[in-house]
Design an enzyme around this catalytic site. Structure first.
Site, mmCIF file in Angstrom:
data_model
loop_
_atom_site.group_PDB
_atom_site.id
_atom_site.type_symbol
_atom_site.label_atom_id
_atom_site.label_comp_id
_atom_site.label_asym_id
_atom_site.label_seq_id
_atom_site.Cartn_x
_atom_site.Cartn_y
_atom_site.Cartn_z
ATOM 1 N N ASP A 29 -4.574 8.378 11.492
ATOM 2 C CA ASP A 29 -3.214 7.896 11.701
ATOM 3 C C ASP A 29 -2.620 8.326 13.031
ATOM 4 O OD1 ASP A 29 -2.548 6.368 9.331
ATOM 5 O OD2 ASP A 29 -2.901 8.235 8.254
ATOM 6 N N GLU A 39 0.871 -1.173 0.000
ATOM 7 C CA GLU A 39 0.000 0.000 0.000
ATOM 8 C C GLU A 39 0.905 1.219 0.000
ATOM 9 O OE1 GLU A 39 -2.114 0.216 3.661
ATOM 10 O OE2 GLU A 39 -2.862 -1.819 3.544
#
Lengths: 424, 264
Positions: B60, B49
């Site tokens: 995140d 990815e």
């Protein structure tokens, strides 16, 4: 909401209830409520991690029940009266208005509420909602610190654990508010990533929420973010306009020609605009932070200079570059220093119902000082943007016009900035 | 181009789970990202990815935030992301782009899907795009012939899982815990249950991400999932290394350890 509930509360409400279900949610008869996906036209919606969808659904479902629950509304109403200090008064400011071409100028005094800004309205409503949700912890983002202080206040009042995320730059700009939050028992977490302002505080609050969602309510502070926040925050702020509309009618015998409010995320502006949306002759003017000027890029002119995108879970106008990266905003006022804006404002702009303009730091500070000198009222720098806008508007509309300005907060918190700016 | 379908068929034939590694484009440098991802593939990653760096990565944790921030400071643009995909796809891994929605929205969904497909990309993972808002992206991806991966979480009720899974092609991404990205001491106990629940709604492979950082955890997850996703642990190696060369060796070593894990 059914008509019978509406009528029943109208009747019993005549005895002194400040808000009614109709006042809270706009009567459920408006065509502009967000649809099932939380959309105002193409704006709004939910762009969040799937992990948060159940929590947003839960908040939305609980609010749907609460907003027609007379017990909830009475409790909210009671807190607004006996704790927040509502209804707030309207003050006519003729000496200030002399600088606005003689137009009649009326200030809605949200600065006189407990904690000193309109934020208390939304916070009390959502803290009650938090209890209904059975959650014991609230988190919030804050820019100027007003929403943080209001949240810490409501959390103290209701015995909720409270964590406030605040950009490190803002912590410095608004040190007094940091101390207030701590005194109220809240934990203040300075956010040191990104631009270290409101947008980064929101990112950090979302990260906390997704981690602790089982016991935490994200007490969102403005009419932005994913559905249902734009609707909930608007409804809890709506009392500003509901009161003001009645008060102006009582005082002047007619509706104002224009309503002016500052727009950062947009909660005080929606709060005062919403009750006037159907009054087509009443102009609605929102004033964004023009910062150091639109030309040099240091501003927070989201609606006037931004483009449509997605930020913090909502489709709206955003300050972004051509690849969708958020551009950092600038304003002398921490509360307006935000590169996004509530989706309902985006919708009001595109539909033409409201008009949005920029006011520079310098213009706002001039209005700040002018109101202090002519009327003995020190406004928040956020609200000073609306005042500066109203001065221009008055000159345009002429001496026959009446302008209602949302004085959304008081300026005590801004004395550090004012001392530097004016060399006091 | 290696497709996700090929990857999972191969892994199944070998009676193991697939290993999925994440790195943001432009980190530790534009070429460094391709080199690191290539090393990860050589050491056993089946899928890579490539993160599209975004200014507001609200899903995140600190490690990825740090890497993404550095990448943006390095001036990474979408054209660099596409070039990175091209470089990584050449290594033979199925290459995805993991991106928040706004950059794609701004770039134009159809244009993004088209450019990704021409770069040899196999699809995307979109962590803040929910089924309700996914229609333009599903249409553009289908047209370009790339896969669309969405996330389910431990908080997802069955009807949401079913809805999310119906938008997925390639695989379904199961978030192991309630939280943001980042390696943790242990993988959430909710992960296995979530994979189990998700299975009853889809025949697609299910990969587990969030919190996996070593071979032991990879083996644990591989026991019930079709793929194991690791991101922050790779980035941590690169952040802590004194130079890119050392970082690359560390990344390769971790990928080997994880690859052994998914084969246990």
């Amino acid at each position: 909401m059914t008509d019978s509930v509406h009528r029943q509360e109208r009747t019993t409400g005549a005895g002194g209830v400040l808000i009614t279900p109709a006042d809270l949610a706009g009567g459920g008869v408006r065509g502009d409520d967000p649809d099932i996906r939380g959309k105002f036209g193409v704006f709004g919606g939910r762009y969040v991690p799937e992990a948060l969808i159940p929590a947003l659904d839960e908040v939305a479902a609980e609010y749907e029940k609460a907003k027609t629950d007379l017990d909830f509304i009475r409790e909210f109403d009671h807190l607004l009266r006996t704790y927040a200090g509502r209804p707030t008064t309207i003050t006519e400011v003729p000496r200030f208005a002399e600088q606005a071409g003689g137009a009649r100028m009326l200030l809605k005094r949200e600065d006189l509420t407990h904690t000193g800004a309109h934020k208390i309205n939304n916070v009390l409503g959502q803290a009650l909602l938090t209890k209904r949700l059975g959650k014991t912890r609230v988190i919030a983002e804050t820019g100027a610190g007003q929403h943080g202080v209001a949240t810490a206040t409501a959390a103290a009042l209701m015995g909720l654990e409270c964590v406030i995320y605040m950009g490190a730059v803002d912590c410095e700009r608004q040190a007094l508010n940091v101390a207030r939050m701590k005194l109220l028992g809240a934990t203040v977490v300075p956010v040191t990533n990104g631009s270290q302002t409101l947008k980064d505080a929101i990112n950090e609050a979302f990260r906390d929420w997704v981690t602790n969602v089982d016991r935490t309510h994200y007490l969102f502070g403005t009419v932005a973010g994913p559905h249902p926040f734009p609707e909930i925050v608007r409804d809890f702020a709506r009392v500003i306009g509901v009161e003001a509309r009645r008060q102006v009618l009582e005082l002047t015998g007619r509706l104002p020609d224009a309503v002016a409010a500052a727009v950062g995320g947009g909660s005080n502006a929606i709060g005062i605009f919403h009750a006037f949306l159907d009054d087509e002759d009443v102009q609605l003017h929102g004033y964004e932070a023009g910062g150091r000027g639109a030309e040099n890029g240091e501003h927070a002119l989201t609606l006037t200079k931004g483009s449509i995108g997605v930020l913090h879970g909502s489709r709206t106008y955003v300050l972004q570059d051509e690849e969708g990266q958020t551009i950092e905003s600038h304003s002398i006022s921490a509360g307006l220093d935000y590169p996004g804006v509530g989706p309902e404002h985006a919708w009001l702009k595109d539909s033409g119902r409201a008009v949005y303009h920029g006011v520079t730091d310098a213009e706002a500070m001039e209005a700040f000082s002018l109101l202090a000198r002519t009327e003995g009222i020190i406004p928040a720098i956020e609200s000073s943007h609306a005042l500066a806008g109203a001065l221009k508007l008055g000159r345009e509309l002429g001496p026959e016009a009446t302008i209602l300005v949302n004085l959304s907060g008081r300026g005590d918190k801004d004395m550090g900035t004012a001392m530097k700016y004016f060399n006091l | 181009m290696t497709t996700l379908q090929t990857v999972f068929e191969k892994a199944r034939a070998e009676n193991r789970s697939a290993l999925v590694g994440y790195l943001p484009a432009g980190f530790p440098s534009k070429d460094g990202a391709v080199a690191a991802a290539t090393a990860m593939v050589e050491a056993g990653c089946d899928v890579i990815e490539i993160g599209l760096p975004y200014s507001d990565p609200l899903m995140d944790g600190p490690t990825i935030q740090d890497a993404v921030h550095r990448s943006l400071v390095n001036g990474t643009r979408i054209s660099d992301v596409m070039r990175t995909v091209e470089g990584v796809a050449a290594s033979g891994a199925a290459t995805l782009v993991m991106t928040y929605w706004n950059p794609v929205d701004r770039y134009g969904a159809e244009r993004f899907a088209r450019d990704l497909a021409s770069a040899g990309g196999a699809g995307t993972i979109t962590p803040d795009l929910t089924p309700e808002e996914s229609e333009p992206w599903l249409a553009a991806s289908k047209e370009a012939g790339i896969d669309t991966v969405f996330l389910v979480a431990p908080s997802s009720p069955d009807e949401r899982i079913s809805r999310v899974a119906s938008c997925c092609t390639g695989f379904v991404y199961a978030a192991s815990l309630m939280g943001v990205t980042g390696a943790r001491e242990s993988v959430g106990s909710a992960a296995e249950g979530l994979v189990k629940r998700t299975r009853s709604h889809t025949s697609l492979p299910i990969c587990v991400g969030l919190g996996v950082g070593n071979g032991r955890q990879a083996a644990e997850v591989a026991a019930y999932a079709d793929g194991v996703i690791v991101g922050s642990a790779f980035i941590r190696r690169l952040l802590d290394a004194p130079d890119e060369k050392t970082g690359l060796a560390e990344v390769r070593e971790l990928a080997q350890e994880l690859a052994r894990g998914v084969r246990r």
